[in-house]
Design an enzyme around this catalytic site. Structure first.
Site, PDB file in Angstrom:
ATOM      1  N   CYS A  81     102.562 -20.582  29.360  1.00 15.61           N
ATOM      2  CA  CYS A  81     103.453 -19.790  29.375  1.00 15.61           C
ATOM      3  C   CYS A  81     104.659 -20.088  28.441  1.00 15.61           C
ATOM      4  O   CYS A  81     105.745 -19.268  28.442  1.00 15.61           O
ATOM      5  CB  CYS A  81     103.966 -19.836  30.885  1.00 15.61           C
ATOM      6  SG  CYS A  81     103.110 -19.261  32.012  1.00 15.61           S
ATOM      7  N   CYS A 213     108.901 -14.033  43.142  1.00 20.66           N
ATOM      8  CA  CYS A 213     107.791 -14.270  42.013  1.00 20.66           C
ATOM      9  C   CYS A 213     107.782 -13.235  40.820  1.00 20.66           C
ATOM     10  O   CYS A 213     107.921 -12.060  40.962  1.00 20.66           O
ATOM     11  CB  CYS A 213     106.435 -13.867  43.017  1.00 20.66           C
ATOM     12  SG  CYS A 213     106.392 -14.957  44.583  1.00 20.66           S
ATOM     13  N   SER A 214     107.589 -13.766  39.814  1.00 26.77           N
ATOM     14  CA  SER A 214     107.403 -13.021  38.598  1.00 26.77           C
ATOM     15  C   SER A 214     106.074 -12.276  38.681  1.00 26.77           C
ATOM     16  O   SER A 214     105.054 -12.761  39.004  1.00 26.77           O
ATOM     17  CB  SER A 214     107.571 -14.276  37.420  1.00 26.77           C
ATOM     18  OG  SER A 214     106.612 -14.730  37.351  1.00 26.77           O
ATOM     19  N   HIS A 344     107.057 -10.959  32.917  1.00 26.63           N
ATOM     20  CA  HIS A 344     106.400 -12.191  32.216  1.00 26.63           C
ATOM     21  C   HIS A 344     105.263 -11.959  31.750  1.00 26.63           C
ATOM     22  O   HIS A 344     104.163 -12.564  32.207  1.00 26.63           O
ATOM     23  CB  HIS A 344     106.474 -13.470  33.376  1.00 26.63           C
ATOM     24  CG  HIS A 344     106.072 -14.594  33.032  1.00 26.63           C
ATOM     25  ND1 HIS A 344     106.209 -15.018  31.717  1.00 26.63           N
ATOM     26  CD2 HIS A 344     105.248 -15.592  33.663  1.00 26.63           C
ATOM     27  CE1 HIS A 344     105.792 -16.519  31.561  1.00 26.63           C
ATOM     28  NE2 HIS A 344     105.009 -16.658  32.786  1.00 26.63           N
TER      29      HIS A 344
END
Length: 396
Positions: A81, A213-214, A344
């Site tokens: 990430c 939460c992404s 994301h």
């Protein structure tokens, strides 16, 4: 002596729900890079190298064909990430080391709907196998089919058990970041929720609800990095933003030594990267005004407050009690909405953070502008593991 390095142009696409837009990697690259070049006021033929980040198989060379075919070296980067920040790190190294005057960093991703799995590809050795072993060793936990929420949820549980944080602290962070994203036209979500909405959303892994939460996302972001001579020759000093410090760390044995979920999700990596980046920039966390922090889950934002030195270990939730990380507080954390609300797309996240902080330091962030921002900090982490921390300030 190493050269000073500057971001002279940034650009990004709107982050989208996977599949909601009919586009491919070259479309993403053309839009994000085109905006960055326009922002810098230069043509693509001035770029001497390019680093293009993607975790899901996009080749940077092909993605950039629609931008231009100038024969420059193009390297594809993958680093979990933290892929986008890693592309930026390499671009800065090339300029800082005197190998190039102007370098492009690009990050992009097209993702599948649903939670992330344990790795990319079909190998039996996943990028987080050490982390999963650390999480489950000596504890009555089986590995969930969606291990990322489980790992960060367990880190939140550990913090509650050790230090007294509560689910409401994590819910507030989700509420804050969704509220911030209302003013970000690039964000995947621009909806404001009540704290009750966040608390009562679908439970993903206790204490984390869906609104903490992404999401998975599609999108791209880019930055043009240049040296001091290039900035001076092109008269860009009034808009350039200096990358005053930038450091990337990976795991050490301490990440897995005591079977701590907090340690396993990158506390030590963050602490070491932040210390090195701020030392290079000759600033402390007290000098920082605005932070883009890797809030893949609200628990990680709270834990990262402590790793960055914003609060002592075990006291990150006190910043929530004091409302210290939003407008009117000591720092504004994730004015973009963060990963939780902005989205994301793995390869693009780090460069989207760079874009947001560049706009903030120029005073170009519109309704989400942090008043008087002069020093900015970026935190981008990917398990497997890589943690990038960068410090930015105006060129003059």
């Amino acid at each position: 002596m190493a050269n000073r390095t500057f971001v002279i142009g940034v650009g990004m696409t709107k982050f989208e729900k996977p599949g909601s837009r009919d586009w491919e990697y070259p479309d993403m690259a053309k839009e994000a890079v085109g905006k960055a070049l326009t922002d810098a006021g230069i043509a693509y033929d001035r770029v001497q190298q390019a680093y293009a980040g993607s975790m899901y198989g996009a080749m940077g060379q092909r993605a950039l064909y629609e931008v231009g075919m100038t024969g420059i070296p193009v390297m594809t980067v993958a680093n979990a990430c933290a892929t986008g920040s890693s592309a930026l790190f390499l671009a800065r190294q090339a300029v800082r080391g005197g190998l190039a005057d102007c370098v492009l960093a690009l990050g992009m991703e097209k993702m599948q709907k649903g939670s992330l799995g344990a790795g990319v590809g079909k190998s039996k050795v996943t990028i987080i196998d050490h982390h999963l072993k650390a999480m489950t060793a000596g504890r009555p936990w089986e590995i969930d089919k969606a291990p990322m929420p489980q790992m960060f949820g367990n880190a939140g549980r550990e913090h509650m058990e050790r230090y007294g944080s509560t689910p409401d602290h994590y819910a507030w962070i989700g509420w804050k970041n969704h509220k911030h994203s209302v003013n970000n036209p690039y964000a995947q979500f621009q909806d404001e929720y009540s704290l009750e909405d966040v608390r009562n959303a679908t439970m993903i892994f206790d204490p984390l609800t869906k609104l903490q939460c992404s999401p998975t996302s599609d999108g791209a972001a880019a930055a043009i990095v240049a040296g001091e001579r290039f900035v001076d020759e092109h008269g860009l000093g009034d808009r350039a933003v200096e990358i005053a410090g930038h450091h990337i760390t990976t795991d050490t044995p301490d990440s897995f030594a005591d079977h701590s979920s907090i340690a396993a999700v990158g506390f030590g990596c963050t602490e070491r990267a932040a210390r090195a980046a701020m030392r290079e920039a000759e600033v402390s966390i007290g000098d920082v005004d605005v932070v883009e922090l890797h809030d893949c889950f609200s628990a990680n934002e709270l834990i990262t407050y402590e790793a960055l030195g914003m609060a002592p270990v075990g006291e990150g939730h006190k910043l929530v009690d004091e409302r210290a990380t939003t407008y009117g507080g000591r720092w504004v954390v994730n004015p973009s909405g963060g990963l939780i609300s902005k989205g994301h797309p793995l390869g693009a996240t780090g460069l989207a953070q760079c874009a947001e902080l560049t706009w903030q330091l120029r005073g170009e962030a519109g309704a989400r502008q942090v008043e008087g921002a002069r020093v900015a900090l970026q935190h981008n982490i990917g398990l497997g593991s890589a943690c990038a921390v960068a410090v930015y300030r105006p060129a003059s």
